[in-house]
Design a protein around this motif. Structure first.
Motif, PDB file in Angstrom:
ATOM      1  N   ALA A 108       0.843  -1.197   0.000  1.00  0.00           N
ATOM      2  CA  ALA A 108       0.000   0.000   0.000  1.00  0.00           C
ATOM      3  C   ALA A 108       0.879   1.248   0.000  1.00  0.00           C
ATOM      4  CB  ALA A 108      -0.913  -0.011   1.231  1.00  0.00           C
ATOM      5  N   SER A 109       0.261   2.410  -0.207  1.00  0.00           N
ATOM      6  CA  SER A 109       1.018   3.664  -0.296  1.00  0.00           C
ATOM      7  C   SER A 109       1.759   3.995   0.993  1.00  0.00           C
ATOM      8  CB  SER A 109       0.079   4.817  -0.663  1.00  0.00           C
ATOM      9  OG  SER A 109      -0.959   4.914   0.295  1.00  0.00           O
ATOM     10  N   ASP A 110       1.279   3.500   2.135  1.00  0.00           N
ATOM     11  CA  ASP A 110       1.969   3.765   3.406  1.00  0.00           C
ATOM     12  C   ASP A 110       3.025   2.702   3.730  1.00  0.00           C
ATOM     13  OD1 ASP A 110       0.426   1.576   4.044  1.00  0.00           O
ATOM     14  OD2 ASP A 110      -0.544   2.484   5.788  1.00  0.00           O
ATOM     15  N   GLY A 111       3.286   1.788   2.783  1.00  0.00           N
ATOM     16  CA  GLY A 111       4.305   0.766   2.992  1.00  0.00           C
ATOM     17  C   GLY A 111       3.793  -0.505   3.633  1.00  0.00           C
ATOM     18  N   SER A 112       2.496  -0.592   3.923  1.00  0.00           N
ATOM     19  CA  SER A 112       1.923  -1.785   4.540  1.00  0.00           C
ATOM     20  C   SER A 112       1.791  -2.919   3.522  1.00  0.00           C
ATOM     21  CB  SER A 112       0.537  -1.488   5.103  1.00  0.00           C
ATOM     22  OG  SER A 112       0.586  -0.454   6.045  1.00  0.00           O
ATOM     23  N   LEU A 113       1.954  -4.140   4.012  1.00  0.00           N
ATOM     24  CA  LEU A 113       1.701  -5.320   3.189  1.00  0.00           C
ATOM     25  C   LEU A 113       0.210  -5.602   3.192  1.00  0.00           C
ATOM     26  CD1 LEU A 113       2.767  -7.844   1.628  1.00  0.00           C
ATOM     27  CD2 LEU A 113       2.844  -8.999   3.844  1.00  0.00           C
ATOM     28  N   VAL A 114      -0.368  -5.803   2.000  1.00  0.00           N
ATOM     29  CA  VAL A 114      -1.800  -6.088   1.863  1.00  0.00           C
ATOM     30  C   VAL A 114      -1.953  -7.463   1.235  1.00  0.00           C
ATOM     31  CG1 VAL A 114      -3.980  -5.346   0.834  1.00  0.00           C
ATOM     32  CG2 VAL A 114      -2.298  -3.630   1.547  1.00  0.00           C
ATOM     33  N   CYS A 115      -2.798  -8.310   1.826  1.00  0.00           N
ATOM     34  CA  CYS A 115      -3.108  -9.634   1.285  1.00  0.00           C
ATOM     35  C   CYS A 115      -4.618  -9.738   1.141  1.00  0.00           C
ATOM     36  CB  CYS A 115      -2.629 -10.742   2.217  1.00  0.00           C
ATOM     37  SG  CYS A 115      -0.860 -10.776   2.497  1.00  0.00           S
ATOM     38  N   SER A 116      -5.096 -10.234   0.001  1.00  0.00           N
ATOM     39  CA  SER A 116      -6.537 -10.363  -0.197  1.00  0.00           C
ATOM     40  C   SER A 116      -6.843 -11.371  -1.287  1.00  0.00           C
ATOM     41  CB  SER A 116      -7.147  -9.013  -0.570  1.00  0.00           C
ATOM     42  OG  SER A 116      -8.545  -9.129  -0.753  1.00  0.00           O
ATOM     43  N   ASN A 117      -8.057 -11.925  -1.215  1.00  0.00           N
ATOM     44  CA  ASN A 117      -8.548 -12.798  -2.277  1.00  0.00           C
ATOM     45  C   ASN A 117      -9.386 -12.020  -3.291  1.00  0.00           C
ATOM     46  OD1 ASN A 117     -10.689 -12.381  -0.403  1.00  0.00           O
ATOM     47  ND2 ASN A 117     -11.754 -14.165  -1.208  1.00  0.00           N
ATOM     48  N   ASP A 118      -9.553 -10.715  -3.077  1.00  0.00           N
ATOM     49  CA  ASP A 118     -10.390  -9.882  -3.945  1.00  0.00           C
ATOM     50  C   ASP A 118      -9.509  -8.924  -4.750  1.00  0.00           C
ATOM     51  OD1 ASP A 118     -12.100  -7.947  -5.060  1.00  0.00           O
ATOM     52  OD2 ASP A 118     -13.562  -8.227  -3.456  1.00  0.00           O
ATOM     53  N   PRO A 119      -9.408  -9.108  -6.085  1.00  0.00           N
ATOM     54  CA  PRO A 119      -8.560  -8.240  -6.908  1.00  0.00           C
ATOM     55  C   PRO A 119      -8.946  -6.763  -6.813  1.00  0.00           C
ATOM     56  CG  PRO A 119      -9.284 -10.151  -8.166  1.00  0.00           C
ATOM     57  CD  PRO A 119     -10.039 -10.169  -6.880  1.00  0.00           C
ATOM     58  N   ASN A 120     -10.243  -6.465  -6.627  1.00  0.00           N
ATOM     59  CA  ASN A 120     -10.663  -5.068  -6.528  1.00  0.00           C
ATOM     60  C   ASN A 120     -10.129  -4.406  -5.259  1.00  0.00           C
ATOM     61  OD1 ASN A 120     -12.168  -5.199  -8.937  1.00  0.00           O
ATOM     62  ND2 ASN A 120     -13.879  -6.133  -7.849  1.00  0.00           N
ATOM     63  N   ILE A 121     -10.146  -5.145  -4.153  1.00  0.00           N
ATOM     64  CA  ILE A 121      -9.607  -4.604  -2.898  1.00  0.00           C
ATOM     65  C   ILE A 121      -8.117  -4.342  -3.033  1.00  0.00           C
ATOM     66  CG2 ILE A 121      -9.078  -5.201  -0.486  1.00  0.00           C
ATOM     67  CD1 ILE A 121     -11.761  -6.686  -0.390  1.00  0.00           C
ATOM     68  N   ILE A 122      -7.388  -5.271  -3.620  1.00  0.00           N
ATOM     69  CA  ILE A 122      -5.944  -5.134  -3.721  1.00  0.00           C
ATOM     70  C   ILE A 122      -5.561  -4.005  -4.670  1.00  0.00           C
ATOM     71  CG2 ILE A 122      -5.318  -6.760  -5.556  1.00  0.00           C
ATOM     72  CD1 ILE A 122      -3.620  -7.328  -2.407  1.00  0.00           C
ATOM     73  N   LYS A 123      -6.321  -3.828  -5.762  1.00  0.00           N
ATOM     74  CA  LYS A 123      -6.038  -2.729  -6.697  1.00  0.00           C
ATOM     75  C   LYS A 123      -6.289  -1.388  -6.040  1.00  0.00           C
ATOM     76  CE  LYS A 123      -7.049  -5.247 -10.940  1.00  0.00           C
ATOM     77  NZ  LYS A 123      -8.044  -5.518 -11.982  1.00  0.00           N
ATOM     78  N   GLU A 124      -7.380  -1.292  -5.292  1.00  0.00           N
ATOM     79  CA  GLU A 124      -7.699  -0.030  -4.623  1.00  0.00           C
ATOM     80  C   GLU A 124      -6.655   0.302  -3.562  1.00  0.00           C
ATOM     81  OE1 GLU A 124     -11.283   1.773  -1.898  1.00  0.00           O
ATOM     82  OE2 GLU A 124     -11.771   0.282  -3.432  1.00  0.00           O
ATOM     83  N   ALA A 125      -6.170  -0.694  -2.855  1.00  0.00           N
ATOM     84  CA  ALA A 125      -5.208  -0.453  -1.779  1.00  0.00           C
ATOM     85  C   ALA A 125      -3.785  -0.241  -2.278  1.00  0.00           C
ATOM     86  CB  ALA A 125      -5.229  -1.634  -0.798  1.00  0.00           C
ATOM     87  N   CYS A 126      -3.414  -0.920  -3.378  1.00  0.00           N
ATOM     88  CA  CYS A 126      -2.008  -0.947  -3.786  1.00  0.00           C
ATOM     89  C   CYS A 126      -1.717  -0.299  -5.137  1.00  0.00           C
ATOM     90  CB  CYS A 126      -1.529  -2.397  -3.839  1.00  0.00           C
ATOM     91  SG  CYS A 126      -1.733  -3.272  -2.286  1.00  0.00           S
ATOM     92  N   GLY A 127      -2.741   0.129  -5.868  1.00  0.00           N
ATOM     93  CA  GLY A 127      -2.481   0.693  -7.196  1.00  0.00           C
ATOM     94  C   GLY A 127      -1.923  -0.378  -8.111  1.00  0.00           C
ATOM     95  N   LYS A 128      -0.680  -0.172  -8.591  1.00  0.00           N
ATOM     96  CA  LYS A 128      -0.036  -1.165  -9.451  1.00  0.00           C
ATOM     97  C   LYS A 128       0.994  -2.002  -8.701  1.00  0.00           C
ATOM     98  CE  LYS A 128      -0.611   1.180 -13.870  1.00  0.00           C
ATOM     99  NZ  LYS A 128       0.061   1.675 -15.087  1.00  0.00           N
TER     100      LYS A 128
END
Length: 201
Positions: A108-128
């Motif tokens: 994520a933009s704040d440097g956090s690691l994001v894990c998810s089974n939902d591609p929409n959640i991960i795109k919103e949280a991590c961009g590219k």
């Protein structure tokens, strides 16, 4: 950690969350050998896949040095999971060798690691800055990403490019030509071998 319940049937939920002894687990998928694993870990028949995974993790944590690849190899089925151990502030994640269930990770933009089974959640949280979690792999805090089929070989990241040639993520591959350093031998067999070498010099 983000879990989506879309496309899940009420009669057979394939996503579950469990908290046991300060260990948080999100499990996606099914284990075909769950009955055998319940018996092995001494769990009741009502224990879910997530409960079994937490119990396997606790064995790994409390009976070190127990190889993490052996723990995950015993899990047969289509699965991905994320475990956070609040006692040790450590993360343990894995995905089956076929990549059967959706599982993404990113930064994520704040440097956090994001894990998810939902591609929409991960795109919103991590961009590219995200990629599919590599199939057949384990991630552990402190030791990084390893393959549970090839635990002594290095995992290499290769840049993924979009249609315009811009780097938009990474793909991970097992490098079968690069071995990791193994743990030195210990015990009487090793001492005997060393003594033979010394006497021969």
């Amino acid at each position: 950690m983000a879990l989506s319940h879309e496309e899940e049937t009420p009669s057979h939920p394939c996503r579950s969350i469990v908290v046991m002894d300060d260990v948080f687990c999100i499990f996606i998928g099914t284990l075909v050998n769950v009955a055998d694993l319940r018996h092995y870990y001494g769990l009741p028949r009502q224990a879910t896949e997530a409960t079994v995974v937490v119990e396997a993790y606790k064995v790994l944590r409390d009976r070190a040095p127990y190889p993490p690849d052996q723990v995950v190899k015993d899990l047969q089925g289509k699965f991905a999971f994320v475990i956070f151990d609040s006692r040790t502030s450590s993360l343990f994640a894995a995905r089956d060798r076929d990549g059967s269930v959706e599982f993404q990770w990113g930064i994520a933009s704040d440097g956090s690691l994001v894990c998810s089974n939902d591609p929409n959640i991960i795109k919103e949280a991590c961009g590219k800055s995200f990629a599919p979690f590599p199939p057949g792999c384990i991630f552990m805090s402190g030791s990084g990403l390893t393959s549970f089929d090839h635990p002594l070989h290095k995992i290499r990241a290769m840049a993924r490019e979009d249609d315009d040639g811009n780097i938009c993520g990474v793909i991970f591959h097992v490098d079968l030509f690069t071995r990791l350093h193994s743990i030195p031998r210990t015990g009487s067999a090793s001492n005997w071998a060393d003594s033979v070498t010394v006497e021969g010099d």
